[in-house]
Design an enzyme around this catalytic site. Structure first.
Site, mmCIF file in Angstrom:
data_model
loop_
_atom_site.group_PDB
_atom_site.id
_atom_site.type_symbol
_atom_site.label_atom_id
_atom_site.label_comp_id
_atom_site.label_asym_id
_atom_site.label_seq_id
_atom_site.Cartn_x
_atom_site.Cartn_y
_atom_site.Cartn_z
ATOM 1 N N SER A 124 0.528 -1.063 -0.131
ATOM 2 C CA SER A 124 0.576 0.103 -0.261
ATOM 3 C C SER A 124 0.851 0.993 0.030
ATOM 4 O O SER A 124 1.847 1.858 0.426
ATOM 5 C CB SER A 124 -1.240 -0.063 1.673
ATOM 6 O OG SER A 124 -1.369 1.326 1.415
ATOM 7 N N TYR A 148 -1.619 0.483 10.252
ATOM 8 C CA TYR A 148 -2.222 -0.218 9.298
ATOM 9 C C TYR A 148 -1.058 0.247 7.929
ATOM 10 O O TYR A 148 -0.298 -1.172 7.446
ATOM 11 C CB TYR A 148 -3.641 0.214 8.340
ATOM 12 C CG TYR A 148 -3.968 -0.278 7.032
ATOM 13 C CD1 TYR A 148 -4.037 -1.309 6.651
ATOM 14 C CD2 TYR A 148 -3.558 0.326 6.008
ATOM 15 C CE1 TYR A 148 -4.091 -1.415 5.319
ATOM 16 C CE2 TYR A 148 -3.565 0.864 4.299
ATOM 17 C CZ TYR A 148 -3.726 -0.909 3.943
ATOM 18 O OH TYR A 148 -4.111 -1.218 2.589
ATOM 19 N N LYS A 152 1.412 -3.435 6.613
ATOM 20 C CA LYS A 152 1.682 -3.419 5.410
ATOM 21 C C LYS A 152 3.256 -3.629 4.859
ATOM 22 O O LYS A 152 3.756 -4.220 4.583
ATOM 23 C CB LYS A 152 1.001 -2.482 4.412
ATOM 24 C CG LYS A 152 -0.518 -2.525 4.469
ATOM 25 C CD LYS A 152 -0.393 -3.403 3.563
ATOM 26 C CE LYS A 152 -1.872 -4.595 3.362
ATOM 27 N NZ LYS A 152 -2.307 -5.040 2.317
HETATM 28 N N1 NAD Z 1 -8.923 -0.678 -1.577
HETATM 29 C C1 NAD Z 1 -7.462 -0.072 -1.163
HETATM 30 O O1 NAD Z 1 -7.776 1.321 -1.389
HETATM 31 C C2 NAD Z 1 -5.831 -0.651 -1.279
HETATM 32 C C3 NAD Z 1 -5.283 0.342 -1.262
HETATM 33 C C4 NAD Z 1 -3.925 -0.335 -1.155
HETATM 34 C C5 NAD Z 1 -3.494 -1.328 -0.721
HETATM 35 N N2 NAD Z 1 -4.835 -2.051 -0.600
HETATM 36 C C6 NAD Z 1 -4.670 -3.469 -0.041
HETATM 37 O O2 NAD Z 1 -5.154 -4.232 -0.811
HETATM 38 C C7 NAD Z 1 -6.041 -5.517 -0.160
HETATM 39 C C8 NAD Z 1 -7.446 -5.817 -0.422
HETATM 40 O O3 NAD Z 1 -8.367 -4.590 -0.269
HETATM 41 P P1 NAD Z 1 -9.397 -4.878 -0.487
HETATM 42 O O4 NAD Z 1 -9.831 -3.339 -0.823
HETATM 43 O O5 NAD Z 1 -10.240 -5.580 -1.654
HETATM 44 O O6 NAD Z 1 -10.205 -5.423 0.796
HETATM 45 P P2 NAD Z 1 -11.058 -5.878 1.436
HETATM 46 O O7 NAD Z 1 -11.302 -6.045 3.029
HETATM 47 O O8 NAD Z 1 -12.231 -5.357 0.192
HETATM 48 O O9 NAD Z 1 -10.597 -7.896 1.278
HETATM 49 C C9 NAD Z 1 -10.381 -8.230 1.604
HETATM 50 C C10 NAD Z 1 -10.443 -9.299 1.561
HETATM 51 O O10 NAD Z 1 -9.759 -10.647 2.830
HETATM 52 C C11 NAD Z 1 -10.332 -11.224 3.248
HETATM 53 N N3 NAD Z 1 -9.696 -11.457 5.013
HETATM 54 C C12 NAD Z 1 -9.299 -10.263 5.123
HETATM 55 N N4 NAD Z 1 -8.502 -11.034 6.259
HETATM 56 C C13 NAD Z 1 -8.646 -12.574 6.045
HETATM 57 C C14 NAD Z 1 -8.144 -13.038 6.707
HETATM 58 N N5 NAD Z 1 -6.967 -13.700 7.950
HETATM 59 N N6 NAD Z 1 -8.081 -14.836 6.541
HETATM 60 C C15 NAD Z 1 -8.713 -15.216 5.156
HETATM 61 N N7 NAD Z 1 -9.764 -13.332 4.762
HETATM 62 C C16 NAD Z 1 -9.359 -12.396 5.663
HETATM 63 C C17 NAD Z 1 -11.191 -10.730 3.624
HETATM 64 O O11 NAD Z 1 -12.920 -11.760 3.715
HETATM 65 C C18 NAD Z 1 -12.108 -9.619 2.101
HETATM 66 O O12 NAD Z 1 -13.007 -10.414 1.494
HETATM 67 C C19 NAD Z 1 -5.756 -5.515 1.256
HETATM 68 O O13 NAD Z 1 -4.385 -6.195 1.858
HETATM 69 C C20 NAD Z 1 -5.279 -3.733 1.673
HETATM 70 O O14 NAD Z 1 -5.046 -3.750 2.324
HETATM 71 C C21 NAD Z 1 -6.048 -1.907 -0.793
#
Ligand code: NAD
Length: 335
Positions: A124, A148, A152
């Site tokens: 991130s 957070y 990461k």
């Molecule tokens: N959305 C953004 O803008 C953004 C930006 C930078 C980084 N990220 C990273 O991208 C990744 C995905 O983000 P997103 O927006 O799709 O998030 P999200 O919350 O929609 O998806 C995360 C998924 O992981 C699953 N999950 C969480 N913990 C778990 C565990 N311990 N075991 C099994 N499943 C688990 C959740 O049920 C969910 O389906 C994350 O790692 C987040 O940190 C997101």
């Protein structure tokens, strides 16, 4: 290729599953469904007209992930599963360290046991913290300010050390602000677990919220409001599959920014959202949030060069797609 996707029922994960199916890969999704949705996966399968194999499990439980990897024997893991809320992380740091960092150690150990040699990881922009010099490059210093962001960065370090010790192939993508939805409007970011600006704007426009707060309008920017680099979720998905299909040097984790390289202000978002929806946005200006950077945007030339990838959708397209999803499904996935 057999691709194992942790967190594949979430926002970015479900779009990546769709892209992987469209490219004819065999996809295994591992998700606890705590913050992801079966409905998203059902819709992805309908859109691609292909099936996935879904395994419900929690990465914090070693048996769940050990069994899943043993049963599926993938060539690649794409690791999205994590908690992602900055405010929640400040309130519950242990939960964030356990679910993000410890769970990644478990995943890496179990990958090694099953001789899985490649990982693509969702890092991130939060790993950088607050920087004076823009655009951010992969050489910019990393000083995360939130729990957070710290988790990461720790996750990157864990993956990097396994990559070195075991000669793996690894890519860590540092995404900037993910936005938009699949063009079909059938999948998108569920409103339940997001605090991001554009979903909040959309929810206000469909009448699910009373107003949006604008945190400060007197910054030293062109229109006085904060600026961010918004990248379409389908462009993120494409980058993951481009990386999955490419070979990387073993033993060296490749860090790549995924961004558009363009900054967009909050007021510009409001203007575009009103133009696209044909509705008036109710917003209130309040004081700036402490520790919130004024401007963030990133150089994406390394990802372009290494992957031959480029973002194909601009901010207008992102908002159009996000509006299609929100106006079709104002409550997100069925609830
Ligand atoms: N959305 C953004 O803008 C953004 C930006 C930078 C980084 N990220 C990273 O991208 C990744 C995905 O983000 P997103 O927006 O799709 O998030 P999200 O919350 O929609 O998806 C995360 C998924 O992981 C699953 N999950 C969480 N913990 C778990 C565990 N311990 N075991 C099994 N499943 C688990 C959740 O049920 C969910 O389906 C994350 O790692 C987040 O940190 C997101």
């Amino acid at each position: 290729m057999n691709i194992f996707i942790t967190g594949g029922a979430g926002y970015i994960g479900s779009h990546t599953v769709l892209e992987a199916l469209r490219r004819n890969h065999r996809v295994f999704v591992f998700d606890s469904l705590e913050r992801g949705y079966r409905e998203a996966l059902d819709r992805v399968q309908t859109l691609a007209n292909r099936q996935i194999i879904f395994i419900q499990g929690d990465l914090r439980n070693r048996e769940d992930i050990a069994d899943a990897l043993k049963d599926t024997k993938p060539e690649i893991v794409i690791h999205f599963a994590a908690y992602k809320s900055v405010s929640e992380g400040e309130k519950e740091p242990e939960k964030y360290y356990r679910s993000n960092v410890e769970a990644t150690v478990i995943l890496m150990e179990e990958m090694i046991k099953q001789n899985i040699r490649k990982i693509i990881f969702s890092s991130s922009a939060a790993t950088y913290g607050i920087l004076d010099r823009m655009p951010i490059t992969e050489q910019s210093p990393t000083n995360p300010i939130s729990v957070y962001g710290k988790t990461k960065l720790e996750m990157e370090k864990v993956i990097n050390s396994f990559t070195k010790d075991y000669g793996l192939e690894a890519v860590a993508f540092r995404y900037f602000n993910a936005v938009g939805a699949d063009e079909s409007g059938e999948i998108g970011e569920d409103p339940r677990h997001t605090t991001n600006l554009i979903p909040l704007v959309m929810h206000t426009l469909v009448g699910k919220r009373e107003k949006v707060y604008l945190f400060g309008d007197k910054f030293d920017t062109a229109d006085g409001t904060q600026e961010r680099d918004y990248i379409h979720v389908s462009d993120l998905a494409t980058a993951h599959l481009d990386a999955a299909e490419k070979s990387f040097n073993r033993g060296e984790m490749m860090i790549l920014n995924l961004s558009t390289g363009q900054k967009t202000s909050c007021l510009e978002i409001f203007r575009l959202a009103q133009e696209i929806s044909g509705k008036t946005l109710n917003y209130e200006v309040v004081g700036p949030r402490q520790g919130d950077p004024v401007t963030l945007y990133a150089d994406n030339s390394k990802a372009k060069y290494i992957l031959g990838w480029k973002p194909r959708r601009d901010i207008k397209k992102s908002i159009q797609d996000q509006w299609r999803w929100t106006s079709k499904y104002p409550n997100g996935y069925s609830y």
